[in-house]
Design an enzyme around this catalytic site. Structure first.
Site, mmCIF file in Angstrom:
data_model
loop_
_atom_site.group_PDB
_atom_site.id
_atom_site.type_symbol
_atom_site.label_atom_id
_atom_site.label_comp_id
_atom_site.label_asym_id
_atom_site.label_seq_id
_atom_site.Cartn_x
_atom_site.Cartn_y
_atom_site.Cartn_z
ATOM 1 C CG ASP A 1 -2.960 3.425 6.552
ATOM 2 O OD1 ASP A 1 -2.991 2.868 5.443
ATOM 3 O OD2 ASP A 1 -3.725 4.358 6.862
ATOM 4 C CG HIS B 1 -0.498 5.999 4.660
ATOM 5 N ND1 HIS B 1 -1.872 6.120 4.656
ATOM 6 C CD2 HIS B 1 -0.052 6.735 5.694
ATOM 7 C CE1 HIS B 1 -2.235 6.906 5.661
ATOM 8 N NE2 HIS B 1 -1.159 7.281 6.305
ATOM 9 C CB SER C 1 5.166 4.913 4.323
ATOM 10 O OG SER C 1 5.578 5.921 5.225
ATOM 11 C CG ASN D 1 -1.781 1.213 1.370
ATOM 12 O OD1 ASN D 1 -2.410 1.616 0.381
ATOM 13 N ND2 ASN D 1 -1.872 1.809 2.554
HETATM 14 C C1 GRF Z 1 -2.464 8.950 -2.550
HETATM 15 O O1 GRF Z 1 -2.100 10.085 -1.819
HETATM 16 C C2 GRF Z 1 -2.088 7.700 -1.805
HETATM 17 O O2 GRF Z 1 -0.905 7.835 -1.082
HETATM 18 C C3 GRF Z 1 -3.243 7.542 -0.858
HETATM 19 O O3 GRF Z 1 -4.368 7.933 -1.593
HETATM 20 C C4 GRF Z 1 -3.969 8.826 -2.634
HETATM 21 C C5 GRF Z 1 -4.400 8.200 -3.918
HETATM 22 O O4 GRF Z 1 -4.170 9.015 -5.007
HETATM 23 N N1 GRF Z 1 -3.295 6.211 -0.326
HETATM 24 P P1 GRF Z 1 -4.374 8.487 -6.465
HETATM 25 O O5 GRF Z 1 -5.775 7.886 -6.551
HETATM 26 O O6 GRF Z 1 -3.317 7.431 -6.728
HETATM 27 O O7 GRF Z 1 -4.222 9.670 -7.356
#
Ligand code: GRF
Length: 220
Positions: free
Chosen positions: A146, A110, A137, A108
């Site tokens: 997370d 994050h 991360s 994932n």
């Molecule tokens: C990103 O900031 C990611 O880190 C978080 O959600 C957002 C997703 O953005 N988990 P996208 O849909 O990839 O543009």
């Protein structure tokens, strides 16, 4: 060997786009075999469709409970036979039972320097706390939101006058590069999860890898 990837996304899909770009330009030896979403209107699905990538939209409201939705979603993901599952802006908590078989095969991205700021509004919370730095991360997915072992992080300074919007915008391209690089490590089979411990190049990783200027620090 090409790594088969399934991507789970709920929204904008910019991380998915970064993976697609890296795949199309030959920077990542991957094949995206499925993009799945809990929202039929997710832009991520439109991006995948335009690229001729198989998509799946499942509406949680059509299921009796979380477990039955997650079970169906993960059965369909398994049917696409991915080697790796990438959660890229997937905005649902997943049932531990469906995740268990994916231990070490799901990551994932994050937007925080975990273990700081799990969950939502990470940029706002980092600014409110007066932090000097923020970041993103990539971690292995476990049942804890997370909370899985962190593979790598990228750090950026918080500037005076930053709002959550400006900080998020500045961080996003760094997130994209970090995610692509981590998927590259998985494709190169340089990463594994043994119990709770990350093994990198055959050795236990004592701390998350540091990603700087488009590469992992040698001393990380
Ligand atoms: C990103 O900031 C990611 O880190 C978080 O959600 C957002 C997703 O953005 N988990 P996208 O849909 O990839 O543009």
């Amino acid at each position: 060997m090409t790594l088969r990837i399934a991507v789970l996304a709920s929204g904008r899909g910019s991380n998915l786009e970064a993976l697609i770009d890296a795949m199309r330009t030959g920077h990542l030896p991957i094949e995206i075999v499925l993009v799945a979403s809990d929202r039929a209107d997710a832009i991520a699905l439109r991006i995948a469709e335009a690229e001729g990538i198989a998509t799946l939209a499942l509406d949680p409201r059509g299921y009796a409970d979380r477990a039955s939705f997650d079970t169906d979603l993960f059965a369909r993901i398994a049917a696409a036979a991915p080697d790796l599952l990438v959660l890229a802006g997937f905005m649902r908590i997943l049932d531990p039972a469906v995740l268990a078989p994916w231990a070490g095969r799901a990551i994932n991205i994050h937007p925080s320097l975990l273990p700081k700021y799990r969950g939502l509004r990470t940029h706002e919370r980092a600014i409110a706390a007066g932090d000097a730095t923020h970041g993103a991360s990539v971690h292995f997915v476990t049942a804890e939101l997370d909370g899985g072992p962190v593979v790598a992080q990228v750090k950026i300074p918080i500037e005076s006058g930053d709002t959550s919007a400006t900080l998020a915008t500045r961080l996003l391209p760094h997130e994209h590069r970090l995610l692509v690089a981590c998927v590259g490590l998985m494709a190169a089979k340089r990463l594994a999860l043994e119990g709770d411990a990350i093994v990198f190049d055959g050795r236990p990783l004592a701390a998350p890898l540091k990603f700087r200027d488009g590469r992992f620090d040698a001393d990380a």
